[in-house]
Design an enzyme around this catalytic site. Structure first.
Site, PDB file in Angstrom:
ATOM      1  CG  HIS A 221      41.160   7.203  90.636  1.00 20.06           C
ATOM      2  ND1 HIS A 221      42.048   8.249  90.789  1.00 20.06           N
ATOM      3  CD2 HIS A 221      40.065   7.741  90.038  1.00 20.06           C
ATOM      4  CE1 HIS A 221      41.519   9.364  90.309  1.00 20.06           C
ATOM      5  NE2 HIS A 221      40.310   9.091  89.841  1.00 20.06           N
TER       6      HIS A 221
HETATM    7  O1  RIB Z   1      38.620   8.827  94.271  1.00 21.49           O
HETATM    8  C1  RIB Z   1      38.641   7.648  93.512  1.00 21.49           C
HETATM    9  C2  RIB Z   1      38.100   6.505  94.291  1.00 21.49           C
HETATM   10  O2  RIB Z   1      36.739   6.741  94.630  1.00 21.49           O
HETATM   11  C3  RIB Z   1      38.076   5.188  93.482  1.00 21.49           C
HETATM   12  O3  RIB Z   1      38.206   4.112  94.363  1.00 21.49           O
HETATM   13  C4  RIB Z   1      36.712   5.188  92.874  1.00 21.49           C
HETATM   14  O4  RIB Z   1      36.234   3.867  92.597  1.00 21.49           O
HETATM   15  C5  RIB Z   1      35.899   5.795  93.981  1.00 21.49           C
HETATM   16  O5  RIB Z   1      35.552   4.765  94.881  1.00 21.49           O
END
Ligand code: RIB
Ligand code: CA
Length: 315
Positions: free
Chosen positions: A253
């Protein structure tokens, strides 16, 4: 990699809640000569603020970037609601519950993250890229302080939201938006130049542990210098997270948001107007676009880009 001498380095601030994937995103940023990472503004999210601030310090201490960024503590809780963390995935300490980190001194408590974001916006304006990898609490507080300067920032690359796909915390909400939907709403309503990198895009960027471990080298690591130690630490801090993932591996992500901050051509983009619901839903709504959304990711090129830059080859 291109000749470092000829690369224009973009002044960059990363707002982050480290966090295992935040850690990989920061390593990618430090391995990308196109970014000059000026500061890490830290927010509560994956773990409590004390843990995310300490984790930012740990990552700087272990990676030892040429120009260490300032670490600036920010919001310990969302604008209006209690903090929800994700330690079940990121570990109790937020960074994979690995032992033997170097001791790190706590950074000064002031200026605040919001004050630093506004200061960098005033200094760098259109030249600045802000990459937001956690709940948008710090960014919203900076908008409250000086919306006009924040609107001048060249790119605000935000990892968060789920536009046309299910969420990862509720059926309709992604974690960062769910933790602080009030902040997300204020940021989307502020007229910033937002490049949104939602789950629609980041779920295209998954890596198996097998492929991930190839880049970290065999055991014991032949490179016993700093990069060998770093490689072993990266392998250790991601172990728990990989164990919780399915057969496709880990969704990158936050690293994808950094990748798109370096090279926007790694994805296609669509102008969209996003409305933020009370639970952190981020769905399309009629009206003029308030962001552009990453749609189709050039996954193979991104994964190669990520693995090439994650861990410095020089010992
Ligand atoms: O949904 C994924 C996000 O939420 C990423 O930034 C992960 O680190 C959490 O913060
Ligand atoms: Ca994050």
């Amino acid at each position: 990699m291109r000749d470092r001498r000829r690369i224009r380095r973009t002044p960059t601030v990363i707002d982050t809640d480290p966090g295992v994937d935040d850690a990989l995103a920061l390593l990618l940023a430090w391995g990308s000569p196109e970014l000059r990472v000026l500061a890490l503004t830290v927010v509560a999210g994956n773990a409590a603020l004390a843990d995310t601030v300490r984790n930012a310090g740990r990552l700087v201490a272990v990676r030892r970037p040429l120009r260490p960024p300032r670490i600036v503590p920010g919001a310990a809780s969302p604008l209006r609601r209690p903090l929800v963390t994700a330690t079940h995935y990121h570990g109790e300490d937020g960074l994979g519950d690995v032992a033997d980190w170097p001791a790190v001194a706590p950074p000064p408590a002031s200026p605040s993250a919001a004050e630093m974001l506004v200061a960098f916006a005033r200094i760098h304006a259109e030249r600045l890229t802000l990459v937001a990898l956690g709940p948008l609490t710090n960014v919203a507080l900076a908008v409250r302080e000086d919306a006009e300067s924040m609107r001048r920032i060249g790119r605000v690359v935000v990892m968060g939201g789920a536009v046309d796909v299910p969420g990862n915390v509720t059926p309709d909400a992604e974690f960062n938006a769910h933790v602080d939907p009030d902040a997300a709403r204020e940021v989307f309503d502020a007229g910033l130049r937002i490049d949104l990198v939602p789950l629609d895009a980041t779920r295209q960027a998954a890596i198996t542990r097998k492929r991930f471990m190839v880049v970290l080298g065999p055991r014991p690591h032949p490179r016993e210098g700093p990069s060998g130690l770093l490689a072993r630490r990266i392998a250790a801090l991601t172990e728990q997270a990989f164990a919780r993932e399915g057969p496709r591996g880990m969704h990158l992500h936050d690293p994808l948001a950094v990748g798109l901050a370096v090279d926007a051509t790694l994805a296609t983009w669509e102008p969209v107007r996003i409305a933020v619901g009370d639970g952190g839903e981020t769905r399309r709504t009629p009206g003029p676009a308030n962001c552009r959304v990453a749609r189709v990711v050039d996954t193979d090129r991104f994964i190669d880009f990520f693995l090439e830059r994650l861990c410095p080859a020089s010992s």
